[in-house]
Design a protein around this motif. Structure first.
Motif, PDB file in Angstrom:
ATOM      1  N   ASN A  42     -55.246  61.311 -12.030  1.00 44.77           N
ATOM      2  CA  ASN A  42     -56.482  61.347 -12.830  1.00 44.77           C
ATOM      3  C   ASN A  42     -57.667  60.779 -12.053  1.00 44.77           C
ATOM      4  OD1 ASN A  42     -55.191  62.484 -15.077  1.00 44.77           O
ATOM      5  ND2 ASN A  42     -54.614  60.457 -15.871  1.00 44.77           N
ATOM      6  N   ARG A  84     -52.134  52.673 -17.455  1.00 46.55           N
ATOM      7  CA  ARG A  84     -53.437  53.161 -17.905  1.00 46.55           C
ATOM      8  C   ARG A  84     -53.422  53.397 -19.413  1.00 46.55           C
ATOM      9  NH1 ARG A  84     -58.142  52.211 -16.416  1.00 46.55           N
ATOM     10  NH2 ARG A  84     -58.322  51.734 -18.630  1.00 46.55           N
ATOM     11  N   ALA A  85     -52.324  53.941 -19.922  1.00 49.60           N
ATOM     12  CA  ALA A  85     -52.207  54.166 -21.362  1.00 49.60           C
ATOM     13  C   ALA A  85     -52.236  52.841 -22.117  1.00 49.60           C
ATOM     14  CB  ALA A  85     -50.916  54.921 -21.668  1.00 49.60           C
ATOM     15  N   LEU A  87     -53.736  50.071 -21.109  1.00 46.31           N
ATOM     16  CA  LEU A  87     -55.112  49.577 -21.069  1.00 46.31           C
ATOM     17  C   LEU A  87     -55.987  50.304 -22.077  1.00 46.31           C
ATOM     18  CD1 LEU A  87     -55.607  49.245 -17.204  1.00 46.31           C
ATOM     19  CD2 LEU A  87     -55.411  47.364 -18.852  1.00 46.31           C
ATOM     20  N   ASP A  88     -55.798  51.618 -22.177  1.00 44.81           N
ATOM     21  CA  ASP A  88     -56.590  52.410 -23.119  1.00 44.81           C
ATOM     22  C   ASP A  88     -56.368  51.962 -24.561  1.00 44.81           C
ATOM     23  OD1 ASP A  88     -57.651  53.817 -21.029  1.00 44.81           O
ATOM     24  OD2 ASP A  88     -56.312  55.558 -21.253  1.00 44.81           O
ATOM     25  N   LYS A  89     -55.163  51.484 -24.843  1.00 44.69           N
ATOM     26  CA  LYS A  89     -54.855  51.001 -26.188  1.00 44.69           C
ATOM     27  C   LYS A  89     -55.255  49.541 -26.365  1.00 44.69           C
ATOM     28  CE  LYS A  89     -51.558  52.119 -28.754  1.00 44.69           C
ATOM     29  NZ  LYS A  89     -50.263  52.294 -29.441  1.00 44.69           N
TER      30      LYS A  89
END
Length: 272
Positions: A42, A84-85, A87-89
């Motif tokens: 990404n 990353r997922a 952190l996004d949450k």
């Protein structure tokens, strides 16, 4: 310096799915490997250095191979995506996880600092010789050679002591038949030459109170059960030559370096 990375079990558990979906990349040339990222996820590069660090953890003695490189690459891709997922949450803001991450970071930094301190203050030959010379002036702790029988109950121990006292049985035979210590029972209860530090305090005190050839008159209770102990012999060990103990002396001096570094760090600190 060896860094403690994510448990290999987690990476290995995640890897097979990725491997089934993604073909192994062609091995880069050595020149390109230093500059080219391991992968781009990404838009974010995974540096080749990350692969080197993880490979050390995952190799576990395996030879280098394209298959291992592929597992490392896929594991790091999974790690990047899942972290990353998280952190996004906003999971990194969860107090326990935030604390665990901070402690882990500080732990690695502290280890790096101590290793750097030891490297910057190398042990000298003079220090090694001085520590060895000091050891030569100190009395050596006696070593003991003994047999013992370990049983579960005091009553059973008293029964065996009575049998030994009546001369109806040999110590070694009773040890082989009744002792619950798997390390010595098969050898008739024989223990290796050891000083008192090798034994729990209750056993050590009873052993030191015996005369050569004497058997404890009452059971000796420890955390393992009830012991019957026979002292076979004692000796005063000789200090090994310097070359034989040099590595151990270096380790002790390095441990002192670490204590020095900690003391220095605390000296000017304001601790409330």
């Amino acid at each position: 310096m060896r860094l403690a990375l994510l448990p290999a079990l987690l990476m290995l558990a995640l890897t097979p799915l990725a491997q089934a979906q993604t073909p192994a990349p062609a091995a880069p040339t050595p020149a390109a490997a230093a500059d080219k990222p391991l992968a781009v996820v990404n838009g974010k590069e995974i540096p080749a250095l990350y692969g080197d660090l993880v490979k050390r953890e995952m190799a576990q003695g395996q030879p280098d191979s394209p298959q291992l490189d592929a597992r490392v690459r896929e594991s790091l891709i999974n790690l990047e995506l899942l972290s990353r997922a998280a952190l996004d949450k906003g999971l990194d803001k969860e107090p326990h996880l935030a604390a665990a991450l901070d402690i882990r970071r500080k732990d690695q930094l502290a280890k790096a600092y101590l290793e750097d301190y030891v490297k910057a203050h190398p042990v000298t030959d003079a220090e090694i010789q001085a520590m060895y010379d000091k050891a030569k002036t100190e009395p050596m702790a006696p070593e003991y050679q003994a047999h013992h029988i370990l049983v579960k109950t005091e009553a059973e121990a008293k029964k065996l002591i009575a049998e030994l006292g009546s001369k109806k049985a040999k110590f070694e035979d009773l040890a082989k038949k009744y002792s619950k210590d798997p390390g010595s029972a098969k050898n008739g209860g024989a223990l290796d030459w050891s000083d008192r530090r090798a034994f729990v305090p209750e056993f050590s005190d009873a052993l030191a109170g015996l005369k050569k050839g004497e058997i404890t008159k009452t059971p000796v209770k420890t955390q393992f059960g009830y012991h019957i102990i026979r002292l076979d012999d004692t000796r005063t060990p000789k200090l090994p030559p310097l070359d034989a103990v040099r590595d151990e002396i270096v380790k002790q001096l390095q441990q002192q370096r670490i204590r020095d570094a900690i003391t220095a760090a605390r000296t000017d600190a304001k601790i409330e």
